[in-house]
Design a protein around this motif. Structure first.
Motif, PDB file in Angstrom:
ATOM      1  N   LEU A 132       0.836  -1.210   0.000  1.00 37.62           N
ATOM      2  CA  LEU A 132       0.000   0.000   0.000  1.00 37.62           C
ATOM      3  C   LEU A 132       0.867   1.256   0.000  1.00 37.62           C
ATOM      4  N   ALA A 133       1.949   1.221   0.757  1.00 34.55           N
ATOM      5  CA  ALA A 133       2.864   2.368   0.799  1.00 34.55           C
ATOM      6  C   ALA A 133       3.579   2.561  -0.532  1.00 34.55           C
ATOM      7  N   GLY A 134       3.780   1.460  -1.258  1.00 32.64           N
ATOM      8  CA  GLY A 134       4.448   1.526  -2.554  1.00 32.64           C
ATOM      9  C   GLY A 134       3.506   1.779  -3.705  1.00 32.64           C
ATOM     10  N   ASP A 135       2.235   1.858  -3.427  1.00 34.54           N
ATOM     11  CA  ASP A 135       1.226   2.176  -4.439  1.00 34.54           C
ATOM     12  C   ASP A 135       1.196   1.141  -5.574  1.00 34.54           C
ATOM     13  N   ASP A 136       1.305  -0.147  -5.215  1.00 31.04           N
ATOM     14  CA  ASP A 136       1.236  -1.224  -6.201  1.00 31.04           C
ATOM     15  C   ASP A 136      -0.085  -1.961  -6.005  1.00 31.04           C
ATOM     16  N   ASP A 137      -1.105  -1.549  -6.757  1.00 32.30           N
ATOM     17  CA  ASP A 137      -2.454  -2.089  -6.571  1.00 32.30           C
ATOM     18  C   ASP A 137      -2.541  -3.585  -6.840  1.00 32.30           C
ATOM     19  N   VAL A 138      -1.849  -4.057  -7.868  1.00 30.59           N
ATOM     20  CA  VAL A 138      -1.927  -5.484  -8.207  1.00 30.59           C
ATOM     21  C   VAL A 138      -1.251  -6.317  -7.124  1.00 30.59           C
ATOM     22  N   ALA A 139      -0.084  -5.886  -6.656  1.00 33.59           N
ATOM     23  CA  ALA A 139       0.585  -6.612  -5.572  1.00 33.59           C
ATOM     24  C   ALA A 139      -0.296  -6.620  -4.333  1.00 33.59           C
ATOM     25  N   THR A 140      -0.883  -5.479  -4.006  1.00 34.96           N
ATOM     26  CA  THR A 140      -1.746  -5.401  -2.835  1.00 34.96           C
ATOM     27  C   THR A 140      -2.923  -6.360  -2.958  1.00 34.96           C
ATOM     28  N   LEU A 169     -11.793  -7.587   2.461  1.00 35.88           N
ATOM     29  CA  LEU A 169     -10.606  -8.022   1.721  1.00 35.88           C
ATOM     30  C   LEU A 169     -10.987  -8.577   0.352  1.00 35.88           C
ATOM     31  N   VAL A 170     -12.060  -9.347   0.306  1.00 33.07           N
ATOM     32  CA  VAL A 170     -12.516  -9.918  -0.969  1.00 33.07           C
ATOM     33  C   VAL A 170     -12.881  -8.798  -1.925  1.00 33.07           C
ATOM     34  N   VAL A 171     -13.683  -7.856  -1.470  1.00 30.72           N
ATOM     35  CA  VAL A 171     -14.132  -6.758  -2.319  1.00 30.72           C
ATOM     36  C   VAL A 171     -12.934  -5.935  -2.813  1.00 30.72           C
ATOM     37  N   ALA A 172     -12.013  -5.633  -1.914  1.00 31.84           N
ATOM     38  CA  ALA A 172     -10.843  -4.815  -2.300  1.00 31.84           C
ATOM     39  C   ALA A 172      -9.988  -5.535  -3.340  1.00 31.84           C
ATOM     40  N   ALA A 173      -9.800  -6.850  -3.184  1.00 30.48           N
ATOM     41  CA  ALA A 173      -9.008  -7.606  -4.159  1.00 30.48           C
ATOM     42  C   ALA A 173      -9.743  -7.707  -5.487  1.00 30.48           C
ATOM     43  N   VAL A 174     -11.021  -8.007  -5.448  1.00 26.73           N
ATOM     44  CA  VAL A 174     -11.809  -8.158  -6.687  1.00 26.73           C
ATOM     45  C   VAL A 174     -11.848  -6.857  -7.457  1.00 26.73           C
TER      46      VAL A 174
END
Length: 177
Positions: A132-140, A169-174
């Motif tokens: 999250l700090a690195g702003d990598d949405d796919v990794a997150t 968590l499910v919603v955020a990942a999806v």
């Protein structure tokens, strides 16, 4: 070249030629282990990168104890490495955690049997914070998916899991996927 090979295998093992890629990595197993032994001492960032790439392929091949050893060794050696490199390895800790067993080496060596999933969960949460700090949405999103697996495993052992957090968590990942 071991890192490059492992990273290619990590991608290829997720596709239709999975068995071919896993066999390619298997044929270089001794070289990869030698590279890991060297990297843990002389190139901790390289060790993290290599372990991060072989975790899934080795897990698919049943090399669970070996992965656990190298995860712990690389995390200890690479404690000062780039956070993104550590995050990837931390995120996979739930996959290699074995409820009811003590870890081989490193930080998990101090936990009681049955606590390993809780330690893995904490590590995965750290990985999510780093990404999250690195702003990598796919990794997150990927790390959240791995955390969901660990939470499911914890629930199956009788631990209490927050259902609303699980749903978030499910919603955020999806949303990212």
């Amino acid at each position: 070249w071991c890192i490059e090979l492992a990273e290619r295998v990590d991608i290829g093992a997720r596709g239709p030629d999975q068995l071919l890629w896993l066999e390619r990595l298997q044929s270089e197993h001794d070289n990869v282990c030698a590279a890991l032994s060297f990297a843990v001492v002389y190139d901790p960032a390289g060790a993290l990168r290599l372990v991060g790439a072989v975790i899934l392929p080795w897990w698919l091949r049943g090399r669970h104890q070996e992965i656990r050893h190298w995860v712990e060794a690389s995390l200890v050696a690479g404690s000062e490495a780039l956070p993104a490199l550590r995050a990837r390895v931390l995120a996979y800790c739930g996959l290699v955690a074995e409820p009811g067993k003590r870890a081989i080496t490193g930080a998990l060596g101090d936990c009681e049997p049955g606590e390993e999933l809780a330690v893995a969960e904490a590590r995965q949460r750290e990985a999510i914070s780093i990404s999250l700090a690195g702003d990598d949405d796919v990794a997150t999103a990927s790390y959240r998916s791995l955390l969901l697996t660990t939470l499911t495993r914890r629930a199956s052992t009788g631990d209490t899991v927050d259902a609303s957090e699980f749903a978030e968590l499910v919603v955020a990942a999806v949303d990212v996927f």
